[in-house]
Write an enzyme that holds these catalytic residues in place. Structure first.
Site, PDB file in Angstrom:
ATOM      1  CG  ASP A 480      73.104 -63.756 -49.795  1.00  0.00           C
ATOM      2  OD1 ASP A 480      73.422 -63.407 -48.646  1.00  0.00           O
ATOM      3  OD2 ASP A 480      72.476 -64.796 -50.051  1.00  0.00           O
ATOM      4  CD  GLU A 483      77.970 -62.532 -44.827  1.00  0.00           C
ATOM      5  OE1 GLU A 483      76.918 -61.868 -44.896  1.00  0.00           O
ATOM      6  OE2 GLU A 483      78.238 -63.459 -45.598  1.00  0.00           O
ATOM      7  CG  ASP A 603      70.185 -67.514 -44.052  1.00  0.00           C
ATOM      8  OD1 ASP A 603      69.597 -66.812 -44.882  1.00  0.00           O
ATOM      9  OD2 ASP A 603      71.224 -68.143 -44.300  1.00  0.00           O
TER      10      ASP A 603
END
Length: 958
Positions: A480, A483, A603
């Site tokens: 996670d 990015e 999300d």
């Protein structure tokens, strides 16, 4: 886990925009046309069978920097159905997506082409393969790509004065090229973003590609992935044909889609175009994934549902269709449950037991960073998740066939007592800024980011994964925040005399001492992409774009590759542990990520709109070559309503990746929290479990051809234009249509049915027949999800068991569908079975079997039969087909026979045959209503690994 509370994030972005005031940004002040383009000054054959040319600037200008004066053009038909057009600086090497990350052919080196004699000059302006034609105009240079079979122009970079775009531009930090489009072209792709208008691209919506940790609730915004590819579907004279265009470039870009044209505005790299001619949508994805890498083989257990943000994967909960029927399959069958906020092991144990008590299947349980010591990767919180108690828990669930997965973030906490960090420093694995590891902040506080472009980092990462697996035998990893997400911006230092992070619980406010970095053209490029939907600086809340990777690579160029490179390193690490098939879930993706990992859509919000958006995003990722995808069921935050959660699990049960997941601050939303949701879960997940053999076979097809598991309806019906924008229904495979309730208070669905016969999967006596594409209103009370099976299919299904290991050994059944009332017709289907944790998903290794099923009705008789490849594995497992259900014909009139391997089955005393007349909710228009029956043949014992044939004469008995 989010990088920040979404409201705080939105306010932060707004504040940043306000600070910028009316300063110019590229998205609003770019001139309509820049320069006069280039002229072609030479062109010749290249030694590898392509063509090489040189382009010279026609008229220099300084908008967004100086032009690159001389370019190299390289064109090659790499296969019959793949054309490459590569344009770069003819005199200087430029950044490209690394060839070791995404393997492909190298273009001719610059030194080989500049200044050599022109011995193989080309005079023709067209260059053809069996499927595609490349043509060009020399001055100003422009090129076009046509499909040979029908002459359609798929891409045309030339323009005239009336076009809203100009000739192509090639500067160091600004590249622009456009293509004309017919006004009726339907485009899909260019993600990742949340598209409010559905799956079809919408003219004048912003499409920005730059991996960003911005909550998926933000519409028309660059999100976690960068996929600069689009599919173009056109209908000419009633016939649909599709193609795809990939611009293989990892730099940030805006793509301006006007309806009649499309323009790329890229802030670096090269033009590296690939064209895939289709002509069917499935052909396009096949051709695309053949190039970028086939989707990763997934373990059977990975198709189970999923829960909140934390993951512990369990394979053992019962699946319930009604209170008296349980169904368990290996983890592919069950449900994944996670939550960010399972504070200790006893909470996880309670969740598992509560799912069992509610008779809702739970196969996988996940942990977010609650299991970690101070949010640090590869650690255990010895107080809340003591190893002495965690290991017996894992031993118990593993013995039941359940699975456990935990989260790993890329940021490595800066801590002198933290072995992972110390070993990373010793191996020099971190991204640098001015020679020192770049300092950022994520959940542990101050962190450094591993540089996965460095081979030493990949080795170090693999060693850390191995060490952690020895500490905690996890069954997969959830990567996670890759990015990469950073709670701070700019150049930071650790403050003296204050604790950082300074808050208790999850904290996302920057507590480092930071200053802006604006002194380089990488941190403040001349053209500003529409980053985060508001032109924030491209280094905002991520790694500074002037930071440096291995071999001097700039973050400016490699930014959108970070999650992709981490997926590759994690895949290698997991595969090296025990030789098992890895399972990785990643948030950030790039072209080719599906070759290594699954994806969830980040999300989202617990709203009806977000439920709708989840379908479009899921379908897009199937086109991107990432078929194992799903969204957080019931929404990540805030609390969903009970009705919404009912409807979401009904949809989510049919996501390829099915998980319930919630925010740290949201109320508990496990499916057993509401009696009504539990009932909907038992119904929908019960059907999912029955379909597991079908879903796993679709996963095999995805692995060998790229075919999406979940796909738009136009994939099966490309000629029907009414389906081109349909985003409220979807197919699983080619034949199973899901038509969910997506709006509050609805108890019926107006679903679009393509022409043909559709059977309700939950009640096969119910039939809908469409002569033309037609909306039918079907009932959908609270606990009902409408799933319909199309004519001409044979679907393998399986029964249940109390635990997944038992479930996979339950008898199979086949559902065969003919057109309603037909006396002639055909149907086919297939089934792939294997030892699902082996690294490879293939035939020929002795641990797999592939069965093709066929059915035919003609001259008053029906025949159903199978052909078997690699029978050994299925025979050793002892699988049998116990029931065959045939829909749409007019019953059994007699002369029933069964053969196995060509030998007649003499004893048929245990076989039961029943016929039920089917019901048509709406009158069949335009034809006389014919009798149509459901024929069930039970009590069979047909070995899956042997060829069988069964036949009978048609005709309902009096």
């Amino acid at each position: 886990m989010p990088s920040s509370h979404p409201l705080l994030c939105s306010l932060g972005l707004l504040f940043l925009v306000l600070l910028q005031g009316s300063s110019s940004n590229g998205a609003t002040t770019i001139p309509a046309k820049i320069g006069k383009g280039y002229r072609l000054i030479s062109i010749e054959e290249s030694p590898d069978g392509g063509i090489v040319g040189h382009l010279q600037i026609k008229q220099k200008n300084s908008i967004y920097g100086p032009d690159i004066p001389l370019l190299q053009l390289y064109v090659k038909h790499e296969t019959g159905d793949r054309l490459r057009v590569h344009i770069t600086d003819a005199e200087k090497q430029r950044w490209e997506v690394p060839y070791n990350l995404l393997p492909r052919d190298q273009p001719p080196s610059l030194k080989q082409t500049i200044g050599r004699s022109r011995k193989n000059l080309i005079t023709a302006s067209e260059y053809s393969s069996s499927e595609l034609i490349f043509s060009y105009i020399p001055d100003p240079f422009g090129f076009a790509v046509k499909r040979k079979s029908n002459g359609q122009t798929l891409f045309n970079s030339s323009g005239d004065e009336s076009d809203p775009y100009g000739s192509f531009v090639f500067k160091d930090q600004y590249l622009e090229i456009s293509t004309r489009l017919p006004k009726d072209a339907s485009l899909y792709g260019l993600g990742e973003n949340t598209q409010p208008h559905g799956i079809k691209l919408y003219p004048n919506d912003p499409y920005t590609l730059y991996t960003t940790d911005v909550s998926a609730i933000n519409l028309n915004t660059d999100l976690y992935g960068s996929h600069p590819v689009y599919m173009d579907l056109r209908n000419v004279n009633g016939e649909g044909s599709a193609h795809a265009v990939l611009l293989l470039n990892s730099n940030g870009m805006d793509v301006v889609y006007r309806g009649s044209s499309l323009t790329y505005k890229v802030i670096g790299g090269v033009f590296d175009f690939y064209f895939f001619p289709g002509p069917s949508p499935l052909d396009v994805v096949d051709q695309y994934t053949a190039f970028i890498g086939r989707p990763a083989p997934m373990p059977y257990w990975s198709f189970v549902g999923h829960g909140n943000r934390c993951w512990v994967m369990l394979e053992a909960g019962p699946s319930v269709v009604n209170d008296s029927q349980f169904s368990l399959f290996s983890a592919v069958s069950g449900f994944h449950q996670c939550r960010w906020g399972y504070h200790n092991l006893s909470v996880v144990e309670d969740v598992v037991e509560n799912y069992k008590a509610a008779k809702i299947p739970l196969d996988v349980i996940w942990n977010d960073d609650d299991h970690m010591d101070g949010h640090k990767d590869f650690t255990l919180n010895q107080q809340n998740y003591p190893r002495a108690k965690l290991l017996p828990f894992l031993e118990k669930i593993h013995s039941e066939g359940m699975k456990y997965i935990v989260i790993i973030d890329p940021g490595i906490g800066v801590n002198s007592t933290y072995g992972v960090y110390q070993r990373g420093l010793a191996n020099d694995v971190f991204i640098k800024y001015e020679g020192k590891p770049y300092l950022a902040q994520v959940w542990p506080g101050a962190v450094n980011f591993p540089d996965f472009l460095n081979p030493k980092t990949v080795e170090w990462w693999g060693d850390e994964v191995k060490r952690f697996h020895e500490l905690v035998p996890v069954d997969g990893l959830w990567i996670d925040m890759n990015e990469a997400s950073n709670f701070c911006s700019g150049l930071c230092t650790i403050p003296e005399g204050k604790k950082c992070p300074s808050v208790t619980g999850p904290g996302w406010e920057c507590c480092l001492d930071c200053k802006n970095i604006t002194k380089t053209r990488w941190d403040d490029p001349p053209y500003k992409i529409n980053a985060s939907g508001s032109q924030v600086p491209i280094g905002y809340k991520t790694i500074a774009t002037s930071a440096v990777h291995y071999n001097g690579v700039l973050e400016y160029d490699a930014h959108s590759l970070y999650g992709f490179s981490q997926s590759i390193a994690t895949h290698k690490a997991l595969q090296g542990l025990q030789g098992k098939r890895p399972f990785i879930l990643t948030r950030s993706t790039f072209v080719g990520s599906g070759h290594y990992a699954a994806h969830w859509t980040g999300d989202n919000k617990g709203t009806w709109d977000d439920l709708k958006y989840s379908i479009s995003t899921m379908l897009n990722f199937g086109i991107f070559g990432v078929p194992m995808v799903g969204s957080d069921i019931c929404g990540f935050y805030p609390a969903p309503t009970e009705e919404l959660c009912n409807r979401w699990i009904e949809v989510g049960a049919f996501y390829p990746f099915s998980r319930d997941h919630a925010n740290y601050y949201s109320p508990r939303q496990e499916l057993y929290q509401w009696k009504s949701v539990a009932e909907s879960a038992r119904n929908a997940l019960g059907m999912r479990y029955k379909l597991l053999p079908y879903l796993y076979t679709l996963s095999y097809e995805a692995h060998i051809t790229g075919a999406p598991i979940a796909r738009p309806l136009f994939f099966s019906f490309p000629n029907i234009t009414e389906l081109y924008g349909l985003s409220t229904q979807f197919l699983l495979g080619s034949s199973l249509m899901v038509s969910p309730v997506l709006d509050k208070g609805n108890t019926e669905v107006s679903a679009l049915f393509p022409p043909g016969t559709w059977y309700s999967l939950f009640d096969m006596t119910q039939v809908i027949v469409s002569e033309e594409p037609h909306y039918h209103t079907v009932p959908a009370p609270l606990h009902v999800i409408n799933v319909h099976l199309y004519q001409g299919a044979i679907i393998p299904m399986q029964q249940g068991g109390l635990i997944s290991k038992q479930a996979r050994m339950t008898p199979f059944s086949l559902v065969v569908t003919f057109p309603a009332g037909a006396t002639e017709g055909g149907a086919k289907g297939n089934l792939f079975l294997d030892e699902d944790e082996l690294p490879d998903m293939k035939l020929g290794n002795g641990y797999s079997s592939y069965i093709e099923f066929y059915a035919n009705a003609a001259e008053g008789a029906v025949k159903v039969w199978s052909e078997v490849q690699e029978s050994k594995f299925a025979l050793e497992k002892g699988w049998v087909i116990e029931k065959v259900t045939v829909l749409g014909l007019n019953g059994i009139g007699g002369a029933f026979t069964v053969e196995v391997d060509g030998n007649a089955v003499v004893d048929t005393s245990n076989i039961e045959i029943s016929t039920t007349e089917q019901m048509f909710p709406e009158k069949l228009e335009g034809k006389n209503t014919k009798r149509s029956a459901m024929v069930e043949v039970k009590g069979l014992q047909l070995p899956v690994g042997k060829k069988f044939a069964m036949s009978w004469k048609m005709g309902i008995k009096g």
